[in-house]
Design an enzyme around this catalytic site. Structure first.
Site, short mmCIF file in Angstrom:
data_model
loop_
_atom_site.label_atom_id
_atom_site.label_comp_id
_atom_site.label_asym_id
_atom_site.label_seq_id
_atom_site.Cartn_x
_atom_site.Cartn_y
_atom_site.Cartn_z
N SER A 16 0.82 -1.22 0.00
CA SER A 16 0.00 0.00 0.00
C SER A 16 0.85 1.26 0.00
CB SER A 16 -0.92 0.00 1.22
OG SER A 16 -0.18 -0.23 2.40
N GLY A 18 5.25 2.98 0.14
CA GLY A 18 6.70 2.82 0.09
C GLY A 18 7.20 1.89 -1.02
N ILE A 19 8.17 1.07 -0.66
CA ILE A 19 8.86 0.21 -1.62
C ILE A 19 7.89 -0.78 -2.26
CG2 ILE A 19 10.62 -1.61 -1.79
CD1 ILE A 19 11.98 -0.10 0.69
N ASP A 65 -2.44 -9.32 8.52
CA ASP A 65 -1.53 -8.92 9.59
C ASP A 65 -0.49 -10.02 9.66
OD1 ASP A 65 -0.09 -8.25 11.76
OD2 ASP A 65 -1.79 -8.03 13.13
N ASN A 92 7.87 -8.10 2.06
CA ASN A 92 8.35 -6.73 2.12
C ASN A 92 7.93 -6.02 3.40
OD1 ASN A 92 9.10 -3.96 0.92
ND2 ASN A 92 6.88 -3.76 1.22
N TYR A 152 18.26 -0.49 16.67
CA TYR A 152 17.82 -1.37 15.58
C TYR A 152 18.03 -2.85 15.87
CZ TYR A 152 16.32 -1.75 10.70
OH TYR A 152 15.60 -1.99 9.55
N LYS A 159 16.00 -9.44 10.67
CA LYS A 159 16.37 -9.37 9.25
C LYS A 159 17.52 -10.33 8.95
CE LYS A 159 13.80 -5.73 7.81
NZ LYS A 159 12.69 -5.91 6.88
N ILE A 188 16.52 4.39 2.99
CA ILE A 188 15.63 4.51 1.84
C ILE A 188 14.50 5.48 2.22
CG2 ILE A 188 14.19 3.26 0.19
CD1 ILE A 188 17.14 2.33 0.19
N ASP A 189 14.30 6.46 1.37
CA ASP A 189 13.39 7.56 1.67
C ASP A 189 11.92 7.11 1.59
OD1 ASP A 189 12.39 10.00 2.17
OD2 ASP A 189 13.06 10.95 0.32
#
Ligand SMILES: NC(=O)c1ccc[n+]([C@@H]2O[C@H](COP(=O)([O-])OP(=O)(O)OC[C@H]3O[C@@H](n4cnc5c(N)ncnc54)[C@H](OP(=O)(O)O)[C@@H]3O)[C@@H](O)[C@H]2O)c1
Length: 284
Positions: A16, A18-19, A65, A92, A152, A159, A188-189
């Site tokens: 929906s 972003g990337i 979800d 993603n 993080y 990840k 990444i913006d």
């Protein structure tokens, strides 16, 4: 529009925004039928699907979800019942708590694992079952799997787990001609980058990081989506088990940084203030 009965079928989690949203559009340009999933933003998912259709593809939107195994199962049941099969699965969507290790509570650890690592394995298992003509699986990861930076740990460790699973899946799904790869992003913006630098209390300014990057700019969602699109394409049919960094060189630099040097050393690599914008240059 491509015939949706013969078009390749792709499922992207978190399409929906972003990337994921840009990737859906790129797949649409290739005539792919895309299952555009979202968690809460149904309207944005519909807009994303409209982009896919405008680009030449087709598809459906689906709520999921990924923290909930039964929700993942319902999503893949929907894909099976709607299309009967699948060609591409892109894991993603992601979410986590941003805290120092000492402050991570049990629920932070459990939710980071469930949302980011467990959901990838459960999704890939179901996806592989539906890939009757070979297929492509890509997981989107980040440089927190390779390097340690403030707050993080929970997401970076999850990840890293998906990157390890990428190798195991590549070996075990390879005989079925299913490739499995990871795309590891730097800064990444997107909405989530904005949240990280502007809403995590006390976070260092983004500018202090950007100036140290070899390419001296944040990446774009387009940069990431292009890399994923490549790994999903026929051009990448002999690439499997790999993690591709899309990070402007972030993971190859180490202290002392060129950005912290001074003249005359600095002049050898970094342009003086007011010189041409290095980010505007293009390779010949
Ligand atoms: N942005 C960065 O700097 C950066 C860097 C490296 C790697 N990455 C990775 O790139 C991927 C995409 O990031 P992004 O920045 O493009 O994301 P984003 O703009 O924040 O969008 C997140 C997407 O994931 C969905 N989502 C969130 N939680 C979900 C859940 N529990 N179940 C299902 N869907 C969920 C959202 O749906 P709704 O719209 O409905 O909320 C949305 O579609 C992530 O894996 C991220 O770790 C990002």
């Amino acid at each position: 529009m491509t015939d949706s009965t013969t078009a390749p079928i792709a499922l992207i989690t978190g399409a929906s925004r972003g990337i994921g949203r840009l990737l859906a559009q790129k797949l649409g340009q290739r005539g792919v039928t895309v299952v555009v999933t979202y968690k809460g933003n149904a309207d944005l998912a519909e807009q994303s699907l409209a982009d896919v259709r405008a680009a030449g593809g087709d598809g459906i939107t689906a709520q999921v979800d990924i923290e909930q195994p039964e929700s993942i199962d319902a999503l893949f049941d929907l894909v099976r019942d709607t299309y009967g099969r699948l060609d591409m699965f892109v894991a993603n969507a992601a979410a986590s708590a941003f805290k120092p290790v000492a402050d991570l509570k049990l629920h932070h650890l459990d939710r980071s694992y469930a949302t980011n690592a467990r959901s990838f394995v459960l999704g890939a298992q179901r996806a592989a079952e539906l890939m009757d003509r070979g297929g492509r699986i890509v997981v989107v990861t980040s440089y927190g799997s390779l390097r340690a930076f403030p707050t993080y740990a929970a997401l970076g460790a999850a990840k890293a787990m998906t990157e390890a699973y990428t190798k195991y899946m590549a070996v075990e799904f390879g005989p079925r001609q299913i490739t499995v790869n990871a795309v590891n992003g730097g800064l990444i913006d997107t909405d989530s980058l904005d949240y990280f630098y502007n809403s995590v209390p006390g976070m260092a300014p983004m500018s202090s990081v950007i100036e140290k990057l070899p390419l001296q700019r944040p990446g774009t969602a387009d940069d990431m989506a292009d890399a994923v699109d490549f790994l999903l394409s026929d051009r990448a049919s002999y690439i499997t088990g790999q993690t591709l960094s899309v990070d402007g060189g972030l993971t190859v630099i180490a202290p002392p940084y060129w950005a912290d040097t001074t003249s005359p050393l600095r002049d050898a690599v970094l342009p003086a203030a007011g010189a041409a914008d290095p980010a505007a240059g293009t390779a010949e």
